[in-house]
Enzyme design. Structure first.
Site, PDB file in Angstrom:
ATOM      1  N   LEU A 334       0.814  -1.216   0.000  1.00  0.00           N
ATOM      2  CA  LEU A 334       0.000   0.000   0.000  1.00  0.00           C
ATOM      3  C   LEU A 334       0.845   1.263   0.000  1.00  0.00           C
ATOM      4  O   LEU A 334       0.421   2.310  -0.479  1.00  0.00           O
ATOM      5  CB  LEU A 334      -0.924   0.018   1.233  1.00  0.00           C
ATOM      6  CG  LEU A 334      -1.956  -1.103   1.328  1.00  0.00           C
ATOM      7  CD1 LEU A 334      -2.653  -1.057   2.679  1.00  0.00           C
ATOM      8  CD2 LEU A 334      -2.971  -0.979   0.196  1.00  0.00           C
ATOM      9  N   GLY A 337       7.935   3.899   3.003  1.00  0.00           N
ATOM     10  CA  GLY A 337       8.600   5.070   3.563  1.00  0.00           C
ATOM     11  C   GLY A 337       9.949   4.694   4.122  1.00  0.00           C
ATOM     12  O   GLY A 337      10.422   3.561   3.981  1.00  0.00           O
ATOM     13  N   GLY A 338      10.584   5.654   4.794  1.00  0.00           N
ATOM     14  CA  GLY A 338      11.927   5.440   5.305  1.00  0.00           C
ATOM     15  C   GLY A 338      12.007   4.413   6.414  1.00  0.00           C
ATOM     16  O   GLY A 338      13.067   3.899   6.712  1.00  0.00           O
ATOM     17  N   PHE A 339      10.866   4.117   7.088  1.00  0.00           N
ATOM     18  CA  PHE A 339      10.889   3.180   8.209  1.00  0.00           C
ATOM     19  C   PHE A 339      10.181   1.871   7.896  1.00  0.00           C
ATOM     20  O   PHE A 339       9.840   1.124   8.793  1.00  0.00           O
ATOM     21  CB  PHE A 339      10.244   3.835   9.441  1.00  0.00           C
ATOM     22  CG  PHE A 339      11.203   4.685  10.210  1.00  0.00           C
ATOM     23  CD1 PHE A 339      11.775   4.238  11.386  1.00  0.00           C
ATOM     24  CD2 PHE A 339      11.566   5.924   9.745  1.00  0.00           C
ATOM     25  CE1 PHE A 339      12.663   5.015  12.084  1.00  0.00           C
ATOM     26  CE2 PHE A 339      12.449   6.717  10.431  1.00  0.00           C
ATOM     27  CZ  PHE A 339      13.004   6.261  11.606  1.00  0.00           C
ATOM     28  N   GLY A 340       9.931   1.591   6.641  1.00  0.00           N
ATOM     29  CA  GLY A 340       9.328   0.322   6.308  1.00  0.00           C
ATOM     30  C   GLY A 340       8.231   0.464   5.275  1.00  0.00           C
ATOM     31  O   GLY A 340       7.987   1.538   4.725  1.00  0.00           O
ATOM     32  N   VAL A 342       4.066  -0.783   4.019  1.00  0.00           N
ATOM     33  CA  VAL A 342       2.739  -1.177   4.485  1.00  0.00           C
ATOM     34  C   VAL A 342       2.118  -2.099   3.453  1.00  0.00           C
ATOM     35  O   VAL A 342       2.134  -1.808   2.242  1.00  0.00           O
ATOM     36  CB  VAL A 342       1.840   0.059   4.701  1.00  0.00           C
ATOM     37  CG1 VAL A 342       0.472  -0.369   5.220  1.00  0.00           C
ATOM     38  CG2 VAL A 342       2.490   1.034   5.675  1.00  0.00           C
ATOM     39  N   LYS A 355       2.244  -2.998   8.807  1.00  0.00           N
ATOM     40  CA  LYS A 355       3.449  -2.215   8.576  1.00  0.00           C
ATOM     41  C   LYS A 355       4.661  -3.014   9.038  1.00  0.00           C
ATOM     42  O   LYS A 355       4.774  -3.369  10.206  1.00  0.00           O
ATOM     43  CB  LYS A 355       3.393  -0.879   9.311  1.00  0.00           C
ATOM     44  CG  LYS A 355       4.603  -0.003   8.986  1.00  0.00           C
ATOM     45  CD  LYS A 355       4.284   1.458   9.140  1.00  0.00           C
ATOM     46  CE  LYS A 355       5.325   2.306   8.424  1.00  0.00           C
ATOM     47  NZ  LYS A 355       4.973   3.715   8.367  1.00  0.00           N
ATOM     48  N   ASP A 442       3.882  11.326  11.576  1.00  0.00           N
ATOM     49  CA  ASP A 442       3.610  11.022  10.161  1.00  0.00           C
ATOM     50  C   ASP A 442       2.194  11.450   9.800  1.00  0.00           C
ATOM     51  O   ASP A 442       1.440  10.691   9.188  1.00  0.00           O
ATOM     52  CB  ASP A 442       3.817   9.531   9.886  1.00  0.00           C
ATOM     53  CG  ASP A 442       4.064   9.245   8.401  1.00  0.00           C
ATOM     54  OD1 ASP A 442       4.364  10.209   7.657  1.00  0.00           O
ATOM     55  OD2 ASP A 442       3.951   8.085   7.978  1.00  0.00           O
TER      56      ASP A 442
END
Length: 619
Positions: A334, A337-340, A342, A355, A442
């Site tokens: 979906l 981003g920088g942290f994983g 979804v 996530k 976020d």
């Protein structure tokens, strides 16, 4: 020649002959630096070059004398006005003057008259390594070019402390303004290299500088009609260029010279033994460090799983295998981003969003503390975290997922106002009503879910950060999405006010019916918040109201009041932004938005906006 009024004109003065009009000459300017460069060419103008970008200019043989130089540390607005740390030429992007403020590395040229002349000059200092290379064109009748000047070494680190400047190294003439450092081109007044000039000569042996005033080897030639390539931060180091012949040693006061070889047997043996000992110590240290690091990770992964089930209020704990099956091996992404990333999934009768976090350096206990806190929050305008996974190195969060209808009609003003109010209440709960202050970090439209009655819920707490009530801020590496990040992310010292700034961006998007960063629009309209700065200063805020909804125009005054609330939230100084409880009071009509605010919402020195299109991102 009168336009070129600095010492380099004296160097090239004999070269500026009659210049007949000729065919087009191509200048290719390439930025190989790891940072952005703003090259300037006179005649030619100026542009911005990010790493790896290039700029090609076409000049005629009648161009005559000119210059090309890099500028660093620049910031320009949409009209091309601004300033640079080095090489600034009157605060404009497209230069019309032939000189920039030092320190700056210069490429100088004159085109035409049968022979072109060019060089690299360091008389105004140094800021960026440069190559100035000829690219011979066809049909030159066997005439050859000089090799072309090179200054491939970054000599900034060798700059004496007295000459150091932001972004580069000044010449001693500029700093001390003494004749011994400033030459005129007269052989009888030639300079001797000093402590303050010898590193220029050694670092850039092809370049012209004050200490090489009478040295003709720093001027290079090509037959007219040759194309040229200017490269900033060329990939090869200084070893690719031979050292200057008879380069003098630095004239260091108090030094003595002895007529004996430096590399004696004793010294060589000492260096070898010292190097071997240093290598052994380094190997032992690295081995110890790697061993302890692996041991720590192994112990962390082997921590008893029972600790996750013993704590009250925890959401459902999933195994990694369960979430693999629920997401069909993480097939349908979906967003990212920088942290994983979804992923969409199905668990029983519920559609879920999973996530998968990439949190280097975060252990189980820290992750557990955040899951426990986030999992215990209950608010009508927050999507509840229903589960998590903490299995070995895997960190995943699970919540209910509802997709939005992209074909939904344009919302009327009361509905948009309702959505804004719901977001504010959800953030107020996180910031001021939980046992621990929670910064969402976020806040953006993709993380705001609407039900069939347009009730809004804030979702995705994958990047959230806990802040103890007795602490004013937390230091963390950058989290969030470009376009919604508060200015203080540059310092990594974050409070919940970072969410307030993001909330202000979202409010403006809802009012204007567009994304903050939209590359499909004209260049001056790409960045909504920058456009807001311009419109409020010219008293044209009405231009920003969504024109696709007649209802927005009917409620124009209410919409403008909401814009003023958004601008209060968009203050660059986080201390001047409101608390979310104050935002709610404004929305409920109990107080007015602060009127004494700064109408600059984007820092003056900022990076070019990077546009990221998330897979499945909804407008």
């Amino acid at each position: 020649m009168t336009a070129l009024s600095s010492p380099w004109t004296l160097h090239l003065l004999p070269l500026f002959l009659l210049l007949p009009v000729g065919s087009s000459i191509k200048f290719s300017i390439i930025n190989q630096c790891s940072t952005t460069i703003w090259p300037a060419v006179v005649p030619g103008g100026g542009v911005r070059l990010d790493p790896g970008e290039s700029w090609t200019l076409n000049m005629t043989a009648s161009t005559g004398p000119g210059r090309v130089w890099p500028r660093t540390g620049c910031s320009f607005d949409s009209t091309g006005n601004g300033s640079c740390q080095t090489g600034d030429c009157g605060g404009v992007l497209a230069c019309t003057t032939s000189s920039g403020k030092p320190p700056v590395t210069l490429g100088e040229f004159t085109i035409g008259g049968g022979t072109d002349f060019f060089d690299i000059s360091l008389v105004d200092g140094f800021n960026v390594p440069m190559d100035f290379l000829p690219v011979p064109a066809n049909g030159q009748g066997g005439q050859a070019c000089s090799k072309g000047p090179r200054c491939a070494a970054n000599i900034t680190s060798q700059c004496p402390s007295e000459l150091k400047a932001p972004g580069g190294c000044n010449s001693a003439c500029t700093v001390f303004k003494q004749d011994k450092y400033c030459c005129t081109g007269n052989a009888s007044n030639a300079c001797e290299p000093t402590t303050y000039s010898v590193f220029f000569v050694r670092g850039c042996p092809d370049a012209y500088s004050y200490s090489r005033d009478a040295d003709s080897s720093t001027t290079f030639t090509c037959p007219s009609g040759t194309n040229y390539q200017v490269v900033f931060c060329p990939s090869s180091d200084i070893s690719a260029s031979p050292p200057a012949a008879n380069t003098p040693a630095p004239d260091v006061p108090g030094s003595t010279h002895m007529n004996r070889p430096f590399f004696t047997k004793g010294r060589v043996l000492g260096v070898v033994i010292g190097s071997i000992c240093s290598l052994i110590v380094l190997v032992i240290f690295v081995t110890w460090f790697v061993y302890n690091r692996r041991k720590q990770r192994y112990q962390e992964m082997q921590e008893g799983d029972e600790e996750f089930g013993e704590l009250p209020g925890m959401p459902t704990r999933f195994t990694f295998h369960q979430l693999q099956e629920a997401t069909d091996q993480f097939r349908y992404k979906l967003g990212e981003g920088g942290f994983g990333s979804v992923f969409e999934g199905q668990y029983g009768e519920e559609r879920i969003a999973v996530k998968r976090l990439d949190r280097a350096g975060q252990g189980k206990r820290e992750f557990l503390a955040e899951v426990q806190t986030i999992g215990s929050i209950h608010h009508i305008h927050l999507v509840r975290l229903i589960g998590f996974c903490a299995e070995k190195s895997h960190r995943l969060l699970v919540w209910i997922y509802h997709s939005l209808d992209n074909d939904a009609p344009s919302l009327d003003w009361p509905t948009r106002r309702k959505v804004i109010t719901h977001i504010a209440r959800g953030l107020c709960y996180l910031h001021e009503e939980c046992m621990k202050k929670i910064a969402h970090l976020d806040v953006k439209p993709q993380n705001i879910l609407l039900d069939e009655n347009f009730n809004a819920k804030l979702s995705d707490f994958g990047l959230s950060k806990l802040i103890d009530r007795d602490k004013s801020q937390v230091i963390t590496r950058m989290r969030g999405t470009p376009g919604y990040l508060a200015p203080e992310w540059l310092t990594s010292q974050i409070t919940e006010k970072a969410d307030v700034y993001s909330f202000g961006v979202v409010v403006m998007e809802i009012i204007c019916g567009r994304k903050n960063l939209d590359t499909s629009r004209s260049e001056e309209s790409i960045h909504l918040i920058t456009l807001l700065e311009e419109k409020v200063k010219s008293d044209e805020l009405e231009d920003l109201i969504d024109k696709h909804s007649g209802d927005m125009q009917v409620h124009k005054q209410d919409v403008l009041e909401m814009m003023r609330l958004a601008m209060w939230c968009l203050q660059i100084d986080s201390k001047r932004r409101p608390q979310m409880s104050e935002v709610i009071k404004v929305l409920e009509g109990h107080i007015n938005a602060e009127s004494k605010i700064d109408h600059n919402f984007v820092p003056q020195i900022h990076l070019k906006p990077q546009i990221y299109q998330l897979p499945g991102e909804m407008g």
